[in-house]
Motif scaffolding. Structure first.
Motif, PDB file in Angstrom:
ATOM      1  N   LEU A 177      -5.191 -12.297  -7.780  1.00 37.89           N
ATOM      2  CA  LEU A 177      -6.110 -11.176  -7.875  1.00 37.89           C
ATOM      3  C   LEU A 177      -6.583 -10.786  -6.486  1.00 37.89           C
ATOM      4  N   GLN A 201       0.011  -1.394  -4.116  1.00 40.93           N
ATOM      5  CA  GLN A 201      -0.983  -2.144  -4.865  1.00 40.93           C
ATOM      6  C   GLN A 201      -0.374  -3.384  -5.494  1.00 40.93           C
ATOM      7  N   HIS A 250      -1.475  -7.296  -4.624  1.00 39.18           N
ATOM      8  CA  HIS A 250      -1.995  -8.192  -5.652  1.00 39.18           C
ATOM      9  C   HIS A 250      -1.183  -9.483  -5.776  1.00 39.18           C
TER      10      HIS A 250
END
Length: 293
Positions: free
Chosen positions: A120, A274, A278
């Motif tokens: 995360l 993205q 992550h």
């Protein structure tokens, strides 16, 4: 107004492990580029207590302690490095972005693994990657220094921002003295579109030839500028995030553009950047075509 020395490597520090990993990466980058190191302790406003001024006007004993420890670490790893410091209250991402205006790069840590084992990225790291005025490096784990590894990995798709990512990839590979692996990943996804019948062997062959040409064109001329960088090209038929994350397991650094082909102009970060942020297993640099992140 930014307090950053022009061309400095800016790093966010907060006394936690992710920031400590980011600090070490930033120290090494400042040493490699002979740039000043700018330490920033950006703290969120307290939920209770007296109202305090936002921005970089307020120092606390805690922030001074964090900055002093980071300074000691920098002096230990890189004696003689020019160091400046700033601390303040406010939105952490906004304060870091403000300090990125005149920086050469901005380095931040990321959250670690959750109890479920998934990766995360903290909201501050993601916001900084989206809004920084310079390239951003998000550091989750220490890079793997394997002699036969991919070195610096850069994602290529033929877009303008991809060209900026390749330029940054060559520069970092040259500084680190490692190979550069240029990855061009593509796939045909016609599921549920009603166009599955068009995905014939002939279609796949035509698309494959077009993608090979895009991949080859992307690195033309760069080896002349960086003759010491060994370049490897990988053209893969898979999702770009899957390809880049897999190579990140043994890489020093992954470089991606903020968004590539097919990206909407209003998006600050595309789905590939993205996804890599992550899930990558090494530091990730995000750049955009105007030099920022």
């Amino acid at each position: 107004m930014s307090s950053t020395t022009t061309g400095a490597v800016v790093v966010g520090v907060d006394g936690q492990l992710p920031a400590a990993l980011a600090l070490d990466w930033a120290i090494a980058e400042a040493q490699r580029t002979k740039a000043p190191l700018h330490l920033v302790n950006a703290r969120m406003l307290p939920l209770r207590g007296p109202t305090v001024e936002t921005g970089f006007a307020v120092h606390t004993a805690e922030s001074d302690e964090i900055l002093a420890a980071a300074t000691d670490r920098a002096h230990t790893l890189a004696p003689g490095l020019h160091i400046t410091r700033a601390a303040g209250y406010g939105n952490a991402a906004a304060l870091l972005v403000e300090e990125s205006r005149d920086a050469s790069c901005l380095v931040v840590g990321a959250r670690g693994r959750s109890p479920l084992g998934s990766l995360l990225l903290g909201s501050t790291s993601l916001d900084v990657a989206a809004h920084s005025r310079c390239p951003v490096v998000v550091v989750r784990d220490r890079p793997h220094q394997l002699p036969d590894g991919p070195g610096v990995v850069v994602g290529s798709d033929g877009s303008e921002v991809s060209e900026a990512a390749i330029a940054a990839g060559f520069e970092e590979a040259d500084r680190l003295g490692v190979p550069l692996t240029v990855v061009h990943a593509w796939f045909l996804d016609s599921q549920g579109t009603g166009l599955a019948a068009l995905e014939t062997e002939d279609t796949r062959q035509v698309v494959a030839e077009e993608e090979d040409a895009v991949a080859s064109e992307a690195v033309v001329g760069w080896s002349e500028k960086y003759p010491d960088v060994k370049v490897r090209q990988r053209v893969l038929r898979t999702h770009p995030v899957e390809a880049l994350v897999d190579l990140s397991r043994q890489a020093e650094l992954v470089v991606v553009g903020s968004r590539g082909r097919g990206g909407f102009s209003g998006l600050l970060l595309g789905s590939v950047s993205q996804g890599v942020l992550h899930h990558a297993h090494c530091p990730v640099m995000v750049v955009r075509s105007d030099g920022g992140a």
